[in-house]
Write a protein that holds these residues in place. Sequence first.
Motif, short mmCIF file in Angstrom:
data_model
loop_
_atom_site.label_atom_id
_atom_site.label_comp_id
_atom_site.label_asym_id
_atom_site.label_seq_id
_atom_site.Cartn_x
_atom_site.Cartn_y
_atom_site.Cartn_z
N TYR A 22 -5.27 12.75 10.18
CA TYR A 22 -4.17 12.98 11.12
C TYR A 22 -2.92 12.24 10.67
CZ TYR A 22 -1.60 12.82 15.54
OH TYR A 22 -0.65 12.92 16.50
N ARG A 23 -3.09 11.00 10.26
CA ARG A 23 -1.97 10.19 9.79
C ARG A 23 -1.33 10.84 8.56
NH1 ARG A 23 -4.90 4.86 9.31
NH2 ARG A 23 -5.77 5.41 11.34
N PHE A 24 -2.20 11.28 7.68
CA PHE A 24 -1.72 11.94 6.46
C PHE A 24 -0.91 13.19 6.84
CE2 PHE A 24 -1.26 13.92 2.58
CZ PHE A 24 -1.99 13.38 1.54
N LEU A 48 0.51 13.95 9.64
CA LEU A 48 1.70 13.60 10.40
C LEU A 48 2.80 13.05 9.49
CD1 LEU A 48 2.42 13.81 13.38
CD2 LEU A 48 1.77 11.42 13.65
N SER A 49 2.39 12.38 8.44
CA SER A 49 3.38 11.82 7.52
C SER A 49 4.14 12.92 6.78
CB SER A 49 2.71 10.89 6.52
OG SER A 49 2.02 11.63 5.54
N ARG A 50 3.53 14.09 6.67
CA ARG A 50 4.18 15.19 5.97
C ARG A 50 4.81 16.19 6.93
NH1 ARG A 50 4.06 12.24 2.84
NH2 ARG A 50 6.18 12.93 3.06
N LYS A 78 -4.25 18.63 1.95
CA LYS A 78 -2.99 18.76 1.21
C LYS A 78 -2.62 20.22 0.99
CE LYS A 78 -3.55 14.67 -1.43
NZ LYS A 78 -4.17 14.33 -2.69
N LYS A 120 10.00 7.63 2.39
CA LYS A 120 9.28 8.75 2.98
C LYS A 120 10.00 10.07 2.68
CE LYS A 120 7.49 10.56 7.22
NZ LYS A 120 8.16 11.81 6.93
N LEU A 163 8.94 11.77 -0.49
CA LEU A 163 7.69 12.53 -0.42
C LEU A 163 7.88 13.84 0.34
CD1 LEU A 163 4.98 9.77 0.06
CD2 LEU A 163 5.65 10.96 -2.01
N PHE A 201 7.00 17.46 -1.31
CA PHE A 201 6.12 18.47 -0.71
C PHE A 201 6.88 19.76 -0.43
CE2 PHE A 201 2.92 15.29 -0.48
CZ PHE A 201 1.73 15.95 -0.30
#
Lengths: 91, 196
Positions: free
Chosen positions: B27-29, B31-33, B73, B127, B130, B134
């Motif tokens: 979830y964190r991953f 949400l970070s994207r 991913k 951030k 990244l 992406f």
Amino acid sequence: MRMLFMPDCKETSRLVSESMDRQLSFFKRLMLWIHLRMCKYCQHFAQQLALLNAISRHINQQLESFEPPISLSDEARKRIQRALQAQIKGV
Amino acid sequence: MSAAPSAKTQQLEDPAVWVDRYGDYLYRFALSRINDTVLAEDLVQETFLAALKSRANFKRQSAAKTWLTAILKHKIVDCIRKRQREKIIDNEEALNRNLEAYFNQDGNWKIHPHKWENNPIQHYEQKEFLDTLFECLAVLPRRIAQIFMLREMEGLQTDEICQAMQITATNCWTMLYRARTGLRNCLELNWFSRNP
């Protein structure tokens, strides 16, 4: 002015990439090396691809370190759990 | 990856414990994207469901977390693709024409590559970098983005990729070349020219 057999920039960019995936022949490596010594732009290009690889390889570690830790809400957790269970039973 | 004996005998746990064990991390991953909690939750759910379907492909050498993250991913990139559909270079020929435009007829650079800040930490600590990376992956043709992620993010060897994607080695090198060059061009345009 170009030496015979010397790759142009386009070919060099391809060799730079290919050298990341396999061992080039001695001759190709030599030609690549010479071209890179002479050409600033291809040097930049090679450094950029190397940087791109370095960053991509570190993405997992980078993402592990996020602060503060965020968690799934209980509601979402239960919903996902239910969806998964439904699928497991279906299999 | 780990050499610990426990890793060798590692089994994929019962899917029933996946959510508790990996849910927060994924979830964190996500949400970070994708800055959207609802979408991030959906992506986590889709990841688990996809993982359940392809459990047979799980390799015991890799940790379950790594495997699940790899699936996530791809889901993330697909999700970003949907968002910026109008920008997508949707076929490999169009990408190729795009790449060709960087060279003149003699094969020299027409658009010169610039010097980038070469310390990776300078970039991935931001951030926004990244995000841009992406997004650049998402505008590439899907297969090209996939192959790059398998090679550079998951660290697969080219022969493993050839096998997985059923392509020849030459084809694989060409696709990786296009992926790297396409990403480079996109980052130069969208990141490095703005953040010198």
